[in-house]
Design a protein around this motif. Structure first.
Motif, PDB file in Angstrom:
ATOM      1  N   ALA A   1       8.393  11.148 -15.347  1.00  0.00           N
ATOM      2  CA  ALA A   1       8.196  11.281 -16.795  1.00  0.00           C
ATOM      3  C   ALA A   1       9.180  12.296 -17.379  1.00  0.00           C
ATOM      4  CB  ALA A   1       6.759  11.696 -17.091  1.00  0.00           C
ATOM      5  N   SER A   2       9.370  13.396 -16.674  1.00  0.00           N
ATOM      6  CA  SER A   2      10.311  14.419 -17.123  1.00  0.00           C
ATOM      7  C   SER A   2      11.738  13.876 -17.149  1.00  0.00           C
ATOM      8  CB  SER A   2      10.213  15.637 -16.204  1.00  0.00           C
ATOM      9  OG  SER A   2      11.165  16.610 -16.573  1.00  0.00           O
ATOM     10  N   GLU A   3      12.126  13.154 -16.080  1.00  0.00           N
ATOM     11  CA  GLU A   3      13.472  12.581 -16.011  1.00  0.00           C
ATOM     12  C   GLU A   3      13.692  11.498 -17.065  1.00  0.00           C
ATOM     13  OE1 GLU A   3      13.944  11.359 -11.941  1.00  0.00           O
ATOM     14  OE2 GLU A   3      14.081  13.437 -11.237  1.00  0.00           O
ATOM     15  N   ALA A   4      12.621  10.860 -17.508  1.00  0.00           N
ATOM     16  CA  ALA A   4      12.711   9.840 -18.548  1.00  0.00           C
ATOM     17  C   ALA A   4      12.796  10.455 -19.934  1.00  0.00           C
ATOM     18  CB  ALA A   4      11.517   8.891 -18.465  1.00  0.00           C
ATOM     19  N   GLY A   5      12.709  11.781 -20.010  1.00  0.00           N
ATOM     20  CA  GLY A   5      12.839  12.464 -21.287  1.00  0.00           C
ATOM     21  C   GLY A   5      11.534  12.703 -22.016  1.00  0.00           C
ATOM     22  N   LEU A   6      10.417  12.415 -21.381  1.00  0.00           N
ATOM     23  CA  LEU A   6       9.127  12.683 -22.021  1.00  0.00           C
ATOM     24  C   LEU A   6       8.855  14.179 -22.019  1.00  0.00           C
ATOM     25  CD1 LEU A   6       7.020   9.805 -20.459  1.00  0.00           C
ATOM     26  CD2 LEU A   6       8.050   9.878 -22.726  1.00  0.00           C
TER      27      LEU A   6
ATOM     28  N   PRO B   1       0.800  -1.229   0.000  1.00  0.00           N
ATOM     29  CA  PRO B   1       0.000   0.000   0.000  1.00  0.00           C
ATOM     30  C   PRO B   1       0.833   1.279   0.000  1.00  0.00           C
ATOM     31  CG  PRO B   1      -0.147  -1.123   2.110  1.00  0.00           C
ATOM     32  CD  PRO B   1       0.548  -2.049   1.175  1.00  0.00           C
ATOM     33  N   PHE B   2       2.003   1.257   0.595  1.00  0.00           N
ATOM     34  CA  PHE B   2       2.821   2.464   0.627  1.00  0.00           C
ATOM     35  C   PHE B   2       3.473   2.719  -0.730  1.00  0.00           C
ATOM     36  CE2 PHE B   2       2.574   0.975   5.027  1.00  0.00           C
ATOM     37  CZ  PHE B   2       1.913   2.068   5.563  1.00  0.00           C
ATOM     38  N   LEU B   3       3.854   1.650  -1.421  1.00  0.00           N
ATOM     39  CA  LEU B   3       4.412   1.818  -2.761  1.00  0.00           C
ATOM     40  C   LEU B   3       3.327   2.237  -3.750  1.00  0.00           C
ATOM     41  CD1 LEU B   3       6.861  -1.229  -2.906  1.00  0.00           C
ATOM     42  CD2 LEU B   3       7.382   1.170  -2.416  1.00  0.00           C
ATOM     43  N   VAL B   4       2.118   1.696  -3.588  1.00  0.00           N
ATOM     44  CA  VAL B   4       1.001   2.092  -4.451  1.00  0.00           C
ATOM     45  C   VAL B   4       0.690   3.574  -4.247  1.00  0.00           C
ATOM     46  CG1 VAL B   4      -1.476   1.801  -4.878  1.00  0.00           C
ATOM     47  CG2 VAL B   4       0.000  -0.205  -4.634  1.00  0.00           C
ATOM     48  N   SER B   5       0.647   4.018  -2.995  1.00  0.00           N
ATOM     49  CA  SER B   5       0.370   5.422  -2.704  1.00  0.00           C
ATOM     50  C   SER B   5       1.424   6.322  -3.335  1.00  0.00           C
ATOM     51  CB  SER B   5       0.324   5.641  -1.187  1.00  0.00           C
ATOM     52  OG  SER B   5       0.067   6.980  -0.897  1.00  0.00           O
ATOM     53  N   ARG B   6       2.680   5.918  -3.250  1.00  0.00           N
ATOM     54  CA  ARG B   6       3.761   6.698  -3.863  1.00  0.00           C
ATOM     55  C   ARG B   6       3.593   6.725  -5.379  1.00  0.00           C
ATOM     56  NH1 ARG B   6       8.921   8.645  -3.671  1.00  0.00           N
ATOM     57  NH2 ARG B   6      10.343   7.896  -5.268  1.00  0.00           N
ATOM     58  N   ALA B   7       3.279   5.579  -5.978  1.00  0.00           N
ATOM     59  CA  ALA B   7       3.122   5.504  -7.429  1.00  0.00           C
ATOM     60  C   ALA B   7       1.930   6.330  -7.919  1.00  0.00           C
ATOM     61  CB  ALA B   7       2.964   4.054  -7.871  1.00  0.00           C
ATOM     62  N   GLU B   8       0.902   6.481  -7.094  1.00  0.00           N
ATOM     63  CA  GLU B   8      -0.283   7.241  -7.478  1.00  0.00           C
ATOM     64  C   GLU B   8      -0.081   8.751  -7.353  1.00  0.00           C
ATOM     65  OE1 GLU B   8      -3.270   5.665  -4.872  1.00  0.00           O
ATOM     66  OE2 GLU B   8      -3.827   4.103  -6.292  1.00  0.00           O
ATOM     67  N   ASN B   9       1.011   9.172  -6.728  1.00  0.00           N
ATOM     68  CA  ASN B   9       1.231  10.603  -6.495  1.00  0.00           C
ATOM     69  C   ASN B   9       1.567  11.298  -7.815  1.00  0.00           C
ATOM     70  OD1 ASN B   9       2.816  13.096  -5.880  1.00  0.00           O
ATOM     71  ND2 ASN B   9       2.257  12.494  -3.801  1.00  0.00           N
ATOM     72  N   LYS B  10       0.732  12.226  -8.213  1.00  0.00           N
ATOM     73  CA  LYS B  10       0.873  12.911  -9.500  1.00  0.00           C
ATOM     74  C   LYS B  10       2.199  13.655  -9.620  1.00  0.00           C
ATOM     75  CE  LYS B  10      -1.993  13.491 -12.367  1.00  0.00           C
ATOM     76  NZ  LYS B  10      -2.311  12.696 -13.538  1.00  0.00           N
ATOM     77  N   LEU B  11       2.702  14.248  -8.544  1.00  0.00           N
ATOM     78  CA  LEU B  11       3.962  14.987  -8.612  1.00  0.00           C
ATOM     79  C   LEU B  11       5.125  14.043  -8.898  1.00  0.00           C
ATOM     80  CD1 LEU B  11       3.443  17.418  -5.596  1.00  0.00           C
ATOM     81  CD2 LEU B  11       2.807  17.716  -7.985  1.00  0.00           C
ATOM     82  N   ILE B  12       5.112  12.883  -8.272  1.00  0.00           N
ATOM     83  CA  ILE B  12       6.166  11.899  -8.514  1.00  0.00           C
ATOM     84  C   ILE B  12       6.069  11.374  -9.950  1.00  0.00           C
ATOM     85  CG2 ILE B  12       7.016   9.606  -7.851  1.00  0.00           C
ATOM     86  CD1 ILE B  12       6.148  10.357  -4.952  1.00  0.00           C
TER      87      ILE B  12
END
Length: 191
Positions: free
Chosen positions: A136-141, A120-131
């Motif tokens: 996405a920006s760091e991946a070059g998108l 649940p803590f990893l899911v919450s982190r993954a759902e965070n729009k800022l993260i």
């Protein structure tokens, strides 16, 4: 397909989740001991208990039956609740509501010999729009100019730098509300 070697499977989700119910039905057909736990009904059930160092967790399942989860098992954390639907009129009701889902997540993760699917803590982190935006920006998108703010002057300055209106979006799904994107013109920003 065979049942996992563990003694039980617990599926944690919000009340009425059809996927949780279908998974429980499929597990039962395979002969697996399984329990559905409604994460948004914990405070109402009044049966949650966890004690430091004991290696067990007591909680009510979706049918109101008392469970004692211990030993080997698997937890599928499908949908956690931010808070339950408990009585919000009293201080105790508010406290219980706000803490019950966090207590369940922490208590389940403390169980020894338990495999957790979708921590649940990893899911919450993954759902965070800022993260998500940062990754996405760091991946070059290519990302649109983005500001997250509750400061009216920061928002107005951001819109001015972009030459006009902006698109406002919610960061997180809110119960009974669709995720929306709204175009806000310069005249509305003045308000």
């Amino acid at each position: 397909m065979t049942c996992p070697p563990e003694n039980w499977v617990a599926i944690v989700s919000k009340r009425g989740d059809p996927h949780a119910l279908m998974a429980a039905s499929a597990l039962a057909k395979m002969g697996c001991v399984n329990h559905v736990i409604w994460s948004d009904q914990l405070a109402d059930a009044g049966s949650f208990s966890w004690e430091l160092g004991c290696g067990w967790l007591a909680v009510a399942d979706s049918n109101g039956a008392d469970l004692r989860l211990e030993g080997r098992g698997t937890i599928w954390w499908r949908r956690g609740a931010r808070q339950s639907n408990a009585d919000h009129r009293s201080k105790a009701g508010i406290l219980t509501s706000r803490n019950s889902a966090a207590a369940l997540a922490g208590g389940m993760l403390c169980l020894p010999h338990v495999r957790v699917v979708d921590d649940p803590f990893l899911v919450s982190r993954a759902e965070n729009k800022l993260i998500q935006l940062q990754a996405a920006s760091e991946a070059g998108l290519r990302m649109p100019a983005t500001l997250v703010s509750s400061n009216p002057s920061e928002i107005a300055g951001f819109a001015a730098r972009l030459g006009g209106g902006i698109v406002a979006k919610t960061l997180r799904h809110l119960p009974k509300m669709a995720l929306e994107s709204v175009v806000i013109g310069t005249e509305e920003l003045a308000d």
